[in-house]
Scaffold this motif. Structure first.
Motif, PDB file in Angstrom:
ATOM      1  N   ILE A 185      14.390 -15.526 -41.827  1.00 21.10           N
ATOM      2  CA  ILE A 185      15.481 -15.320 -40.866  1.00 21.10           C
ATOM      3  C   ILE A 185      15.249 -14.059 -40.042  1.00 21.10           C
ATOM      4  CG2 ILE A 185      17.966 -15.024 -40.575  1.00 21.10           C
ATOM      5  CD1 ILE A 185      17.167 -17.783 -41.584  1.00 21.10           C
ATOM      6  N   TYR A 186      14.863 -12.969 -40.690  1.00 17.88           N
ATOM      7  CA  TYR A 186      14.662 -11.737 -39.936  1.00 17.88           C
ATOM      8  C   TYR A 186      13.707 -10.806 -40.666  1.00 17.88           C
ATOM      9  CZ  TYR A 186      18.101  -9.620 -43.153  1.00 17.88           C
ATOM     10  OH  TYR A 186      18.778  -9.179 -44.268  1.00 17.88           O
ATOM     11  N   ARG A 187      13.194  -9.866 -39.883  1.00 18.09           N
ATOM     12  CA  ARG A 187      12.363  -8.788 -40.426  1.00 18.09           C
ATOM     13  C   ARG A 187      13.109  -7.480 -40.221  1.00 18.09           C
ATOM     14  NH1 ARG A 187       7.909 -11.862 -38.036  1.00 18.09           N
ATOM     15  NH2 ARG A 187       8.141 -10.656 -36.095  1.00 18.09           N
ATOM     16  N   GLN A 188      13.304  -6.752 -41.287  1.00 17.02           N
ATOM     17  CA  GLN A 188      14.009  -5.473 -41.193  1.00 17.02           C
ATOM     18  C   GLN A 188      13.127  -4.446 -40.505  1.00 17.02           C
ATOM     19  OE1 GLN A 188      16.314  -4.496 -44.684  1.00 17.02           O
ATOM     20  NE2 GLN A 188      15.841  -2.320 -44.423  1.00 17.02           N
TER      21      GLN A 188
ATOM     22  N   LEU B 200      16.106   3.433 -34.658  1.00 19.80           N
ATOM     23  CA  LEU B 200      16.546   4.453 -33.707  1.00 19.80           C
ATOM     24  C   LEU B 200      16.248   4.084 -32.255  1.00 19.80           C
ATOM     25  CD1 LEU B 200      15.429   7.647 -35.671  1.00 19.80           C
ATOM     26  CD2 LEU B 200      17.746   6.714 -35.444  1.00 19.80           C
ATOM     27  N   THR B 201      15.362   3.111 -32.043  1.00 22.42           N
ATOM     28  CA  THR B 201      14.949   2.804 -30.673  1.00 22.42           C
ATOM     29  C   THR B 201      15.255   1.385 -30.234  1.00 22.42           C
ATOM     30  OG1 THR B 201      12.713   2.177 -31.417  1.00 22.42           O
ATOM     31  CG2 THR B 201      13.073   4.489 -30.812  1.00 22.42           C
ATOM     32  N   GLN B 202      15.661   0.531 -31.136  1.00 23.08           N
ATOM     33  CA  GLN B 202      15.917  -0.873 -30.812  1.00 23.08           C
ATOM     34  C   GLN B 202      17.414  -1.180 -30.904  1.00 23.08           C
ATOM     35  OE1 GLN B 202      13.458  -2.950 -29.706  1.00 23.08           O
ATOM     36  NE2 GLN B 202      12.147  -1.143 -29.816  1.00 23.08           N
ATOM     37  N   PRO B 203      17.865  -2.287 -30.263  1.00 24.06           N
ATOM     38  CA  PRO B 203      19.296  -2.590 -30.225  1.00 24.06           C
ATOM     39  C   PRO B 203      19.802  -3.365 -31.442  1.00 24.06           C
ATOM     40  CG  PRO B 203      18.113  -4.167 -28.891  1.00 24.06           C
ATOM     41  CD  PRO B 203      17.086  -3.187 -29.396  1.00 24.06           C
ATOM     42  N   SER B 204      19.023  -3.409 -32.513  1.00 24.44           N
ATOM     43  CA  SER B 204      19.471  -4.174 -33.673  1.00 24.44           C
ATOM     44  C   SER B 204      18.810  -3.652 -34.940  1.00 24.44           C
ATOM     45  CB  SER B 204      19.157  -5.664 -33.505  1.00 24.44           C
ATOM     46  OG  SER B 204      17.763  -5.882 -33.425  1.00 24.44           O
ATOM     47  N   PHE B 205      19.445  -3.978 -36.047  1.00 27.42           N
ATOM     48  CA  PHE B 205      18.970  -3.593 -37.367  1.00 27.42           C
ATOM     49  C   PHE B 205      17.696  -4.343 -37.746  1.00 27.42           C
ATOM     50  CE2 PHE B 205      19.190  -4.588 -41.990  1.00 27.42           C
ATOM     51  CZ  PHE B 205      19.069  -3.316 -42.507  1.00 27.42           C
TER      52      PHE B 205
ATOM     53  N   GLY C 175      24.333  -6.237 -34.054  1.00 28.71           N
ATOM     54  CA  GLY C 175      23.996  -5.198 -35.016  1.00 28.71           C
ATOM     55  C   GLY C 175      22.832  -5.623 -35.879  1.00 28.71           C
ATOM     56  N   LEU C 176      22.872  -6.863 -36.381  1.00 27.11           N
ATOM     57  CA  LEU C 176      21.749  -7.381 -37.157  1.00 27.11           C
ATOM     58  C   LEU C 176      20.637  -7.836 -36.230  1.00 27.11           C
ATOM     59  CD1 LEU C 176      20.492  -8.182 -39.868  1.00 27.11           C
ATOM     60  CD2 LEU C 176      21.561 -10.417 -39.611  1.00 27.11           C
ATOM     61  N   PHE C 177      20.989  -8.690 -35.241  1.00 32.35           N
ATOM     62  CA  PHE C 177      20.015  -9.210 -34.293  1.00 32.35           C
ATOM     63  C   PHE C 177      20.302  -8.690 -32.894  1.00 32.35           C
ATOM     64  CE2 PHE C 177      20.146 -13.252 -37.088  1.00 32.35           C
ATOM     65  CZ  PHE C 177      19.316 -12.667 -38.020  1.00 32.35           C
ATOM     66  N   ALA C 178      19.266  -8.587 -32.093  1.00 34.83           N
ATOM     67  CA  ALA C 178      19.441  -8.197 -30.697  1.00 34.83           C
ATOM     68  C   ALA C 178      20.156  -9.318 -29.944  1.00 34.83           C
ATOM     69  CB  ALA C 178      18.081  -7.925 -30.048  1.00 34.83           C
ATOM     70  N   PRO C 179      20.956  -8.984 -28.928  1.00 35.70           N
ATOM     71  CA  PRO C 179      21.557 -10.017 -28.090  1.00 35.70           C
ATOM     72  C   PRO C 179      20.475 -10.875 -27.434  1.00 35.70           C
ATOM     73  CG  PRO C 179      22.559  -7.881 -27.661  1.00 35.70           C
ATOM     74  CD  PRO C 179      21.357  -7.623 -28.517  1.00 35.70           C
ATOM     75  N   VAL C 180      20.829 -12.107 -27.115  1.00 37.22           N
ATOM     76  CA  VAL C 180      19.921 -13.008 -26.398  1.00 37.22           C
ATOM     77  C   VAL C 180      20.273 -12.936 -24.919  1.00 37.22           C
ATOM     78  CG1 VAL C 180      19.227 -15.413 -26.064  1.00 37.22           C
ATOM     79  CG2 VAL C 180      19.584 -14.519 -28.373  1.00 37.22           C
ATOM     80  N   MET C 181      19.299 -12.620 -24.095  1.00 36.21           N
ATOM     81  CA  MET C 181      19.509 -12.495 -22.662  1.00 36.21           C
ATOM     82  C   MET C 181      19.231 -13.849 -22.000  1.00 36.21           C
ATOM     83  SD  MET C 181      20.389  -9.383 -22.900  1.00 36.21           S
ATOM     84  CE  MET C 181      20.688  -8.980 -21.184  1.00 36.21           C
ATOM     85  N   ILE C 182      20.181 -14.324 -21.227  1.00 37.75           N
ATOM     86  CA  ILE C 182      20.054 -15.615 -20.545  1.00 37.75           C
ATOM     87  C   ILE C 182      20.131 -15.376 -19.040  1.00 37.75           C
ATOM     88  CG2 ILE C 182      21.109 -17.881 -20.183  1.00 37.75           C
ATOM     89  CD1 ILE C 182      21.967 -17.845 -23.087  1.00 37.75           C
TER      90      ILE C 182
END
Length: 384
Positions: free
Chosen positions: A140-143, A150-155, A231-238
């Motif tokens: 599902i995700y990579r932490q 500190l530099t990305q929009p998601s955990f 917070g967990l994942f970055a928003p998806v830009m459409i």
């Protein structure tokens, strides 16, 4: 969804001021209101649109299915790894031989990932079983490491989830959905437009039936957006355009604005009684417990904020269910609600724990086979 947000929001608040994001094209509310995805027509509408918008959708469906004796709607809620419950329930429902072909299937968050397969029918039950019992957190995700935090929009990095969606949603699935759309059935998925702070309902069958070469990519991106917990994942830009300016909308988890999509908000509060062509039915599968369990909370900031958020979201779900119940009663619609039963006592602190999801899947199968439905909130309260 509730447990995931409760675990991650405090961390997001702590790190929120540190993340960076590429520059965005400035645009205003009026531009956002008229924006469309280039190459696609009539594939989406605001979840708080006037009742006439949804009445027009019903009329279009009726033109393609003139023999309809009433609609059956299946609404699949958010719930992250608790989506294993709906996957199991659908399998058990198929085993009981009482599962109908739904006229409308809607999904939010993890429910959006289930919705395409629920829409296509029992032949896709095995696909759902594998999706919710053979995966773990790494699928599902990579932490991210501390620098990424500190530099990305998601955990976390949601690339694995995107790959999982791509592996399960291909052109054969898309074409099957397009065929059913042509028969007057509808597959709907909700995201949250974060700039507008409003829910967006996507007509996934219209996307599937489009001749645009980007239809598969857009279909997959909408599913990812609906499941992208902020917070967990970055928003998806459409990418969209208002006819003069092209810009990107920021979409996140549909459960931010609604835990499930059964009755549009404007219809629920309008008080209008609409005529129907037959006896309609609404089925809501809630991937969670309707009533919270008592828990002694540790005196820490994260525990307190997390528990408070989970309480707010649970209360909002119950209010939404009450609205749906009132709407159904006012419009002579049968309403049935299913949720994780109080007898299910498996607990986990780990997100996407395979043993937990397998146990929950089996619990869902049993409840689906026995028809574990409640027709009102009063009944669910009495069953505690």
């Amino acid at each position: 969804m509730h447990r995931m947000l409760a675990l991650l929001l405090p961390l997001s608040l702590a790190l929120g001021g540190c993340a960076t994001w590429p520059d965005r094209v400035p645009h205003g509310e009026a531009q956002a209101a008229s924006a469309e995805v280039p190459g696609f027509e009539a594939i989406r509408y605001w979840s708080d649109a006037p009742p006439a918008t949804f009445a027009a959708m019903r009329e279009e469906m009726a033109r393609n299915a003139p023999e309809s004796q009433g609609d059956s709607l299946l609404a699949l809620s958010g719930g992250a790894d608790d989506g294993a419950y709906a996957a199991g329930f659908l399998k058990g429902w198929s085993d009981s031989r009482n599962r109908p072909q739904f006229t409308i299937v809607s999904g939010v968050s993890t429910g959006a990932l289930i919705a395409p397969f629920a829409f296509l029918g029992p032949q896709y039950d095995e696909r759902l079983r594998a999706f919710y019992t053979e995966i773990s957190r790494k699928d599902i995700y990579r932490q991210r490491g501390i620098v990424g935090l500190l530099t990305q929009p998601s955990f976390a990095d949601a690339t694995p989830l995107g790959e999982l969606i791509a592996a399960n949603i291909d052109y054969s699935v898309l074409d099957a959905i397009a065929t059913e759309h042509g028969k007057g059935r509808r597959l709907l998925v909700q995201t949250t437009n974060l700039d507008a702070a409003r829910g967006m309902i996507w007509d996934m069958g219209a996307i599937a039936r489009s001749s645009d070469p980007q239809r598969l990519q857009l279909f997959r991106r909408v599913l990812l957006a609906s499941a992208s917990v902020p917070g967990l994942f970055a928003p998806v830009m459409i990418k969209v355009s208002d006819g003069a300016t092209s810009f990107a909308e920021m979409h996140v988890d549909g459960a931010v604005t609604a835990g499930f999509l059964a009755v549009p908000e404007s219809m629920a509060i309008s008080g209008e009684i609409r005529p129907g062509t037959g006896r309609d039915r609404i089925f809501i599968i809630l991937n969670g417990r309707l009533r919270p369990r008592y828990e002694t909370i540790a005196p820490s900031t994260f525990s307190i904020v997390g528990r408070a958020l989970d309480t707010v979201l649970s209360a909002y779900d119950r209010a939404s269910l009450a609205n749906a119940q009132h709407f159904a009663a006012s419009n002579n619609i049968d309403l049935a609600i299913s949720y994780i039963g109080p007898e299910f006592d498996v607990e986990t602190e780990e997100l996407f724990s395979q043993p937990y999801m397998n146990a929950l899947y089996e619990h869902g199968i049993e409840r689906g086979r026995t028809g574990a439905w409640s027709g009102s909130l009063e009944e669910t309260a009495e069953s505690r």
